[in-house]
Design a protein around this motif. Structure first.
Motif, PDB file in Angstrom:
ATOM      1  N   THR A 186       0.963  -1.224   0.096  1.00 23.81           N
ATOM      2  CA  THR A 186       0.008  -0.032  -0.009  1.00 23.81           C
ATOM      3  C   THR A 186       0.995   1.207   0.086  1.00 23.81           C
ATOM      4  O   THR A 186       1.846   1.258   0.661  1.00 23.81           O
ATOM      5  CB  THR A 186      -0.852   0.006   1.352  1.00 23.81           C
ATOM      6  N   ASP A 236       0.686   5.337   0.266  1.00 33.31           N
ATOM      7  CA  ASP A 236      -0.058   6.603   0.487  1.00 33.31           C
ATOM      8  C   ASP A 236       0.545   8.089   0.270  1.00 33.31           C
ATOM      9  O   ASP A 236      -0.012   8.895   0.352  1.00 33.31           O
ATOM     10  CB  ASP A 236      -0.667   6.578   1.813  1.00 33.31           C
ATOM     11  N   GLU A 295      -6.573  11.535  -0.859  1.00 30.21           N
ATOM     12  CA  GLU A 295      -6.865  11.195   0.463  1.00 30.21           C
ATOM     13  C   GLU A 295      -5.748  11.483   1.317  1.00 30.21           C
ATOM     14  O   GLU A 295      -4.554  11.338   0.873  1.00 30.21           O
ATOM     15  CB  GLU A 295      -7.062   9.836   0.560  1.00 30.21           C
ATOM     16  N   SER A 298       0.849  12.901  -2.159  1.00 23.50           N
ATOM     17  CA  SER A 298       0.523  12.123  -3.229  1.00 23.50           C
ATOM     18  C   SER A 298       2.044  12.012  -3.942  1.00 23.50           C
ATOM     19  O   SER A 298       2.970  12.616  -3.621  1.00 23.50           O
ATOM     20  CB  SER A 298      -0.536  12.541  -4.332  1.00 23.50           C
ATOM     21  N   THR A 326      -5.145   2.351  -7.917  1.00 27.11           N
ATOM     22  CA  THR A 326      -4.592   3.624  -7.784  1.00 27.11           C
ATOM     23  C   THR A 326      -5.464   4.796  -8.095  1.00 27.11           C
ATOM     24  O   THR A 326      -6.167   4.441  -9.148  1.00 27.11           O
ATOM     25  CB  THR A 326      -3.204   3.638  -8.313  1.00 27.11           C
ATOM     26  N   THR A 331     -10.125   6.504 -10.675  1.00 29.12           N
ATOM     27  CA  THR A 331      -9.494   5.467  -9.812  1.00 29.12           C
ATOM     28  C   THR A 331      -9.324   4.308 -11.060  1.00 29.12           C
ATOM     29  O   THR A 331     -10.266   3.929 -11.762  1.00 29.12           O
ATOM     30  CB  THR A 331     -10.420   5.071  -8.941  1.00 29.12           C
ATOM     31  N   ASP A 378      -2.192   8.508  -5.886  1.00 27.87           N
ATOM     32  CA  ASP A 378      -2.370   8.297  -4.594  1.00 27.87           C
ATOM     33  C   ASP A 378      -2.908   7.032  -4.294  1.00 27.87           C
ATOM     34  O   ASP A 378      -3.673   6.486  -5.102  1.00 27.87           O
ATOM     35  CB  ASP A 378      -3.087   9.541  -4.085  1.00 27.87           C
ATOM     36  N   ASN A 379      -2.889   6.569  -2.977  1.00 30.16           N
ATOM     37  CA  ASN A 379      -3.656   5.419  -2.651  1.00 30.16           C
ATOM     38  C   ASN A 379      -3.451   4.130  -3.577  1.00 30.16           C
ATOM     39  O   ASN A 379      -4.424   3.591  -4.035  1.00 30.16           O
ATOM     40  CB  ASN A 379      -5.067   5.819  -2.379  1.00 30.16           C
ATOM     41  N   SER A 420      -2.282   0.504  -4.341  1.00 34.99           N
ATOM     42  CA  SER A 420      -2.130  -0.941  -3.520  1.00 34.99           C
ATOM     43  C   SER A 420      -2.404  -2.019  -4.571  1.00 34.99           C
ATOM     44  O   SER A 420      -2.770  -2.031  -5.673  1.00 34.99           O
ATOM     45  CB  SER A 420      -3.396  -0.803  -2.690  1.00 34.99           C
TER      46      SER A 420
END
Length: 680
Positions: free
Chosen positions: A294, A296, A321, A325, A357, A398, A428-429, A431
């Protein structure tokens, strides 16, 4: 002729130059992704004018005094002056990136172990102004690796963001070890994705003003990298290098003594410490739905790096989030972007994983953002789409999808690109998670989990013939590691065997199974009455192995030696790196484990006189009687020393015996699982 040679006196004999004009790339300096190419062998006009003086202003490559030399720059003002014996001076200003180096290039058919122990003694007057470093630099093939051993630097300590895998202490200094990855960058094999290995000294060496001097045991850094899971391939180059990036400066290399002694020895081991993270990270069980990775980007790049000519950096300007980023900028081609290399021990062939992502671009118009998996299959490189979306300017989208890793896939690289735009973008985010359907473990995986039953230590059956030994005379067991590679009777190993035999003595020879190149030498030693003994199959750190692996290392070497000499070799084993930790003593409960009481340090460039002095001093202070002495059979200096000290010991009333003979003649029992340094 000596096996040990210094390149400055052996012009052109040490290596075969690889083809000029092949592409080469160096590491990221200060966050830039600019690459470096091997200079074209044809000299520019400015070089031609000063050729006689060996002064170069433009990209060039060549040889002089048996050393290769190379100047590479992408722009700016540079000057490289070639002087004798591997030395040179250099100046740079108004550059983006420039390298000045001298060393050796090889024909890419030998590993560093095949070449022998590699060391560089240097003396440098180093005056950088800005981002620069002085280092040992080179490449290997199969695998393709670019490597650095950084001794000192200017305003920026490379390589930057990654967490160190561990440390290595060698030559009196401690270095942090890193691995970075370059995605689709120019290399000696064209545009490729490849790893970079780094040893970066923790503290700059102290010198006299701007002058620093020292020794870099190059092979010991390579040994340390292997301990940390970083495998090198066949050698392309090793060189002393000055690099500058968007800086200016000058340097005079007044000593550059590159030695390749032709006889590799792993002893002694460098002191290596693994960090808790890096290669030791254990992924969580995918059946639990836990994240395999993951990212972030709240505080760093989270292991993501540039792909192509892009630049990646953690930023707090935007975030889908949280507060951070990854910002991807400077793209010059559509496939440029941000990438992360996936661990094959985590993302396994046949397994299915979910990747996701968030991404955003701010070009002012719509642009396509794409999530792609690159891998190398049996038929070449593949680029599989995981997800693709049209991203309105200024809006987070996304990208997500499931992906099953093909059965032949290696070198997995996950990346984000924009196939129809050169826009900057953010991610960002990110995984990657398992779906609970991991493939069946391989045979090797199962082997590691095999339960091992330990037994009590047993006494070794010692059948040594001691009829020739006078038990009233002092005796010493001189032993030799790392053969057999001698091809001529004038090579060190044969000379050592003959010296022992001619004086009526015996010695123990410890062989590494996979390093035996000349079975006839092993037979010759056996016929002359030498003890044939085990030094494992691959010379690993036994403390780092599981019990079944330790036993396998011993048994495979034992079987090989038995096949060569036609009988069981002695049940004694020299511990590789003198390392008897972990489960070693419990596992090898039927093998006597041999260390040493006297170390001749022939592995550390001890001269013949040094070795003789070590043995004579041990005799004088009483530590030689009953001692086990550590030597290596493949050094010229060791052979010279034995030819002097063995007859001297005989004249002094001493006897040189094997390890087994030492214990049998003194009515001492050898026990399995016990480490011995001397008669005890």
């Amino acid at each position: 002729m000596k096996n040990n040679f210094k390149l400055r006196f052996m012009a052109g004999l040490a290596a075969v130059m690889c083809l000029a004009g092949m592409m080469s790339s160096c590491g990221n300096s200060g966050g830039d992704s600019s690459s470096k190419k091997t200079a074209d062998s044809s000299k520019s006009e400015s070089n031609e004018k000063t050729q006689d003086g060996k002064v170069f202003m433009e990209n060039t490559t060549g040889t002089s005094d048996g050393y290769s030399y190379e100047l590479w720059k992408d722009k700016g003002d540079t000057k490289m002056t070639i002087t004798e014996g591997g030395t040179f001076s250099c100046e740079w200003s108004n550059i983006n990136n420039a390298l000045f180096r001298r060393g050796q290039k090889f024909d890419c058919t030998k590993t560093y172990k095949d070449l022998g122990n590699i060391t560089i003694k240097y003396g440098v007057d180093y005056q950088p102004n800005g981002n620069s470093y002085m280092c040992v630099y080179g490449w290997t093939r199969d695998p393709l690796v670019e490597y650095y051993i950084v001794e000192t630097w200017g305003s920026w300590r490379p390589p930057g963001a990654p967490e160190a895998l561990g440390t290595v202490t060698v030559d009196g200094a401690t270095y942090d070890v890193y691995k970075t990855t370059r995605y689709e960058q120019p290399s000696i094999d064209g545009t490729k994705t490849f790893d970079q290995y780094w040893s970066v000294r923790q503290d700059k060496p102290q010198g006299d003003g701007t002058k620093i001097e020292g020794t870099i045991s190059v092979s010991k850094h390579f040994d340390a990298w292997e301990q940390l899971g970083l495998q090198l391939g066949n050698m392309y180059e090793v060189a002393l290098n000055i690099e500058g990036y968007q800086s200016e400066g000058q340097a005079t290399i007044y000593q550059n003594e590159l030695t390749i002694d032709g006889n590799y020895s792993a002893d002694p081991a460098p002191v290596v410490t693994k960090n808790g993270g890096g290669n030791d990270d254990k992924p969580e069980d995918p059946a639990d739905g836990a994240g395999f990775f993951t990212s972030d980007f709240e505080s760093d790049e989270s292991g993501w790096t540039q792909r192509g000519s892009s630049t990646v950096a953690q930023t707090t300007d935007e975030a889908s989030e949280g507060k951070g980023s990854l910002f991807v900028s400077g793209r010059t081609d559509n496939w440029n972007g941000a990438a992360i290399m996936l661990n094959s021990e985590v993302f396994k062939q046949g397994g299915t994983y979910s990747f996701k992502t968030d991404a955003m671009q701010k070009s002012g118009e719509d642009a396509t953002l794409k999530f792609t998996m690159q891998y190398t299959g049996s038929d070449g490189d593949h680029y599989d789409q995981i997800a693709q979306q049209t991203a309105p300017s200024g809006e987070w989208v996304t990208l997500e999808g499931d992906y099953t890793v093909p059965d032949d896939a290696t070198n997995l690289i996950l990346y984000v690109e924009s196939p129809d735009s050169l826009t900057d973008f953010y991610i960002d985010n990110a995984s990657g998670i398992g779906d609970g359907s991991e493939p069946t473990p391989s045979t090797s995986d199962k082997k590691d989990d095999t339960e091992y039953t330990f037994s009590d230590p047993v006494a070794i059956t010692n059948t040594a013939d001691i009829a020739w030994i006078d038990k009233d005379k002092p005796m010493v067991a001189i032993s030799f590691d790392d053969g057999a590679s001698a091809t001529k009777k004038t090579d060190p190993a044969y000379r050592i065997i003959d010296t022992m035999a001619d004086n009526g003595f015996h010695a123990t020879f410890f062989y590494v199974g996979n390093w035996i190149k000349t079975e006839e030498q092993v037979k010759y030693a056996h016929e002359k009455g030498m003890e044939i003994a085990n030094h494992t199959t691959t010379h690993p750190y036994l403390s780092k192995l599981k019990p079944a692996e330790i036993r396998d290392e011993y048994e495979k070497c034992r079987e090989k030696l038995k096949g060569i000499i036609g009988e069981e070799p002695s049940a004694v084993l020299r511990l590789p790196y003198l390392d008897g930790g972990g489960d070693t003593t419990k596992t090898l409960n039927d093998v006597a484990l041999i260390s040493c009481a006297v170390d001749t340090k022939d592995w550390n460039n001890a001269t013949a006189d040094n070795i003789v002095d070590t043995i004579k001093k041990a005799k004088e202070n009483g530590s030689l009687d009953g001692a086990i002495v550590l030597c290596h059979e493949n050094y010229e200096a060791t052979a010279e020393a034995m030819e002097e000290v063995v007859p001297w010991l005989k004249e002094e009333g001493w006897q040189v015996v094997t390890v087994s003979e030492l214990f049998a003649a003194n009515s001492k029992e050898l026990m399995g699982g016990k480490v011995y340094t001397k008669l005890s």
